[in-house]
Each structure stands twice: as C-alpha cells, then as structure tokens.
Motif scaffolding. Structure first.
Motif, mmCIF file in Angstrom:
data_model
loop_
_atom_site.group_PDB
_atom_site.id
_atom_site.type_symbol
_atom_site.label_atom_id
_atom_site.label_comp_id
_atom_site.label_asym_id
_atom_site.label_seq_id
_atom_site.Cartn_x
_atom_site.Cartn_y
_atom_site.Cartn_z
ATOM 1 N N ARG A 145 -7.788 10.693 -44.987
ATOM 2 C CA ARG A 145 -9.080 11.288 -44.633
ATOM 3 C C ARG A 145 -9.403 11.079 -43.163
ATOM 4 O O ARG A 145 -9.934 11.981 -42.504
ATOM 5 N N LEU A 146 -9.073 9.909 -42.624
ATOM 6 C CA LEU A 146 -9.326 9.649 -41.204
ATOM 7 C C LEU A 146 -8.488 10.560 -40.325
ATOM 8 O O LEU A 146 -8.974 11.076 -39.303
ATOM 9 N N ARG A 147 -7.248 10.778 -40.694
ATOM 10 C CA ARG A 147 -6.362 11.623 -39.877
ATOM 11 C C ARG A 147 -6.800 13.076 -39.862
ATOM 12 O O ARG A 147 -6.454 13.828 -38.944
ATOM 13 N N ALA A 148 -7.573 13.489 -40.861
ATOM 14 C CA ALA A 148 -8.070 14.861 -40.905
ATOM 15 C C ALA A 148 -9.174 15.100 -39.886
ATOM 16 O O ALA A 148 -9.549 16.251 -39.618
ATOM 17 N N ASP A 149 -9.707 14.023 -39.299
ATOM 18 C CA ASP A 149 -10.776 14.120 -38.302
ATOM 19 C C ASP A 149 -10.349 13.312 -37.082
ATOM 20 O O ASP A 149 -10.436 12.089 -37.080
ATOM 21 N N SER A 151 -11.656 12.690 -34.410
ATOM 22 C CA SER A 151 -12.700 11.906 -33.746
ATOM 23 C C SER A 151 -12.951 10.573 -34.445
ATOM 24 O O SER A 151 -13.673 9.719 -33.916
ATOM 25 N N SER A 152 -12.377 10.379 -35.630
ATOM 26 C CA SER A 152 -12.621 9.169 -36.403
ATOM 27 C C SER A 152 -11.762 8.008 -35.913
ATOM 28 O O SER A 152 -10.714 8.214 -35.294
ATOM 29 N N GLN A 154 -8.913 5.247 -36.250
ATOM 30 C CA GLN A 154 -7.612 5.439 -36.883
ATOM 31 C C GLN A 154 -6.938 4.099 -37.147
ATOM 32 O O GLN A 154 -7.153 3.117 -36.441
ATOM 33 N N THR A 222 -17.843 6.880 -39.852
ATOM 34 C CA THR A 222 -17.428 8.038 -39.058
ATOM 35 C C THR A 222 -18.639 8.945 -38.845
ATOM 36 O O THR A 222 -19.719 8.696 -39.384
ATOM 37 N N THR A 223 -18.438 9.994 -38.080
ATOM 38 C CA THR A 223 -19.536 10.935 -37.843
ATOM 39 C C THR A 223 -19.957 11.653 -39.114
ATOM 40 O O THR A 223 -21.054 12.194 -39.191
ATOM 41 N N ASN A 224 -19.086 11.642 -40.126
ATOM 42 C CA ASN A 224 -19.377 12.309 -41.397
ATOM 43 C C ASN A 224 -19.676 11.318 -42.525
ATOM 44 O O ASN A 224 -19.535 11.645 -43.697
#
Length: 333
Positions: A145-149, A151-152, A154, A222-224
C-alpha cells in the motif's frame, strides 16, 4: 509465512545478497513497580560486514548503556552478548557483559557511546506461553500500500514476528545489583530494511495480565490516513486488524510525550493507555539515514488489564542531530 522453531535461530543471508538486507532482534524487559529492566536492539548487516548491539540496563535506579560493535558472523552475535533459545517461542536466556556509560547521553539518547567505565552484567531468562505473532503477511500488505503512493514513507520487505511474556534473573549496573522479574516484549525480523522518504511510524508492543496477553499496533501516518496492522495474542490465539491508531501527548517526538493511547479496530477491539516511565531513544543509522526510535517505556492499562508498553515513535533526526550522535559514536583515542 508459517513460523517454525528454526525461525528463532540466526538467519543466513540470501545469495545473492539484496541491498540493505539485515537481521534485527529487539528485547525490552521491564518492571513497572521497581523500574528495573533493559532494552537491547541488535542489527546484523552482512552487506557491510558489521553487527551491533545497542543496549541499556537499569538496576536499582542506576542506568548505563553502550553500543557494542563487531564483525558480522553468521552464527554468533557481537562479543559480550549471548541469546540462547532453550525451547523455541517458550524459553530463552539472555546474557550480557560490558562496560557502559551512564545515561542519558547526547540529546537524551541511550547507547550513544561505544563503551564507558560502568560494569554491567545481565543474566536473565524469558518465558512465554503465548503464540508468537507472525506479522509478515500484514506488513507485506502494508508495504504494498505504501509503494502505491510515492509520497508516503517507505520501508522494505521483511519476515517479522513478535511475542510477550515474563522474565526473571539478575541484572547489575555498577555496584547496584537486583534479582528481578517482570514482563517482556520482543521481536525478530530479517529482510530488506530501508526506511526513508520522511519515514514516520508507531510501534506499540504491549504485554499485559502477568504475561498472558500480548498486543502491538504498527502504523504509518500518510496523507490518506494511517496504514497499519495490529494484533493480539492471548489464550484464544492470535487475531489481527488493519484498523489501528495511536496518539502521543502532548506530541510525538524525541522525549516529548508523557501519555499514549493506542486503538485497535474490529477483530481485536482494544484500547491501550500508556503512561511514560522512561524515555529510551535509540539511534538506528543502519535502518536509514538519521533514523531513530523514541521508545517510551510505559505502564499500560487496557480495561482491567495492566502491564507495560513500549510506546515507540519512529522518525528521522535533523542533520545537526546526526552530526552530534555520529561524533559520540567514534571510538575514544
């Protein structure tokens, strides 16, 4: 991943060796009444040919710590540290002998110096009746899930399990020696560790009810929203949730919070309240540039259950702070 007894052993690195592959062991033992105990974090980094143990011990109100460094060895830890698995996931002995510096060190960090003039001896046994928590699948989903964003924050792919239980034995710092007992939490991981991109995370390992309950919520804001995984191990077995949250008051940071609250969602449905008894911040440069964990060793309560927690906020230091700690780590002479 399905845990096996041999997973308790030290792991041989894969061939070919991935960049940033390492093995980590983490032990925290505490008594909330006497405030005796220890924390030890071991990093084994074959790609750099090195391993280290950052350890702090508290006995009778005296505290000392050191970073013990040595060459990487496939089947042995750094000199001065012995971990013997008497029965996998059930009985472990831990011995340590070293000379440490009195705490705290620069910026409040433990194990800031390679050694000191305070003799420290540890000879303790760890016992558990709890099923270990295998976090590997949950963390793999978290990393995906982190790699999909981009900006998150890692991190890397790792096998990872944790456990809680009870400890007893002898610890000595200088001329203060105690024969103590209490609760412990521990983890063991191996794989690629590269924590970067404004890395921020919480890790909240907790042992309650005389060692009969272990839980941990791991999350990365994260931002989400928070991406995380939580679990509890008790007499009913192990249960997981992907809904976790943690609050550090008055704010998360380096020795900044006095209380913590951790909320586990459905399937676990638990709220843990922590009151900080001791801040033990830990510098971890092999985990990523400037990486550190602020470990708030805390008394813990979840409903009518009581015990202790390691309420950890993980992030990165400023460039100036890195310079201070890197200088402290230089060998004397």
């Amino acid at each position: 991943m399905s845990l096996r007894g041999r997973d308790e052993d030290l792991h041989h690195p894969p061939v070919p060796l991935p960049t940033n592959w390492q093995e980590n062991l983490f032990f925290i033992l505490w008594n909330t009444d006497t405030r005796d105990g220890l924390m030890m974090h071991v990093q084994r980094v074959p790609g750099r040919g090195v391993q280290e143990a950052r350890i702090v011990v508290c006995a009778g109100g005296e505290s000392a710590s050191a970073t013990l460094t040595g060459p990487y060895r496939i089947d042995a830890l750094v000199d001065g540290i012995e971990v013997d698995i008497s029965e996998p996931f059930r009985e472990i002995s831990l011995q340590a002998t070293f000379h440490g510096s009195r705490d705290p060190g620069p910026l409040g960090f433990i194990a800031a110096f390679p050694s000191g003039d305070v003799p420290v001896v540890v000879d303790v046994g760890l016992s558990s009746t709890l099923e270990p928590v295998d976090f590997a699948d949950g963390l793999a989903t978290l990393v995906e899930r982190l790699r999909a964003d981009a900006s998150s924050p890692q991190m890397g792919d790792q096998a990872h399990y944790e456990q809680g239980g009870t400890w007893s034995g002898r610890i000595r710092v200088g001329d203060r020696e105690v024969r103590g007992a209490g609760l412990f939490v521990r983890d063991h991981s191996w794989g690629v560790r590269h924590e970067h991109n404004d890395f921020r995370a919480f890790w909240t390992a907790t042992c309650l009810a005389d060692g009969n309950v272990f839980c941990n919520a791991i999350g990365m804001p994260t931002t989400n929203g928070t991406v995380g995984i939580g679990a509890v191990s008790d007499r009913r077995g192990v249960r997981f949730t992907t809904q976790v949250a943690a609050t550090f008051s008055p704010l998360p940071g380096l020795c900044t919070y006095e209380t913590s609250e951790v909320v586990y969602g459905p399937e676990v449905d638990l709220v843990v309240h922590g009151t900080t008894q001791q801040h033990w911040p830990l510098y971890l440069p092999y985990s990523g540039h400037g990486r550190f964990d602020n470990n708030a060793i805390s008394s813990a309560r979840a409903g009518d259950l009581h015990g202790f927690s390691v309420m950890e906020w993980a992030t990165t230091l400023s460039s100036d702070q890195v310079v201070v700690l890197d200088r402290a780590a230089e060998p004397l002479g």
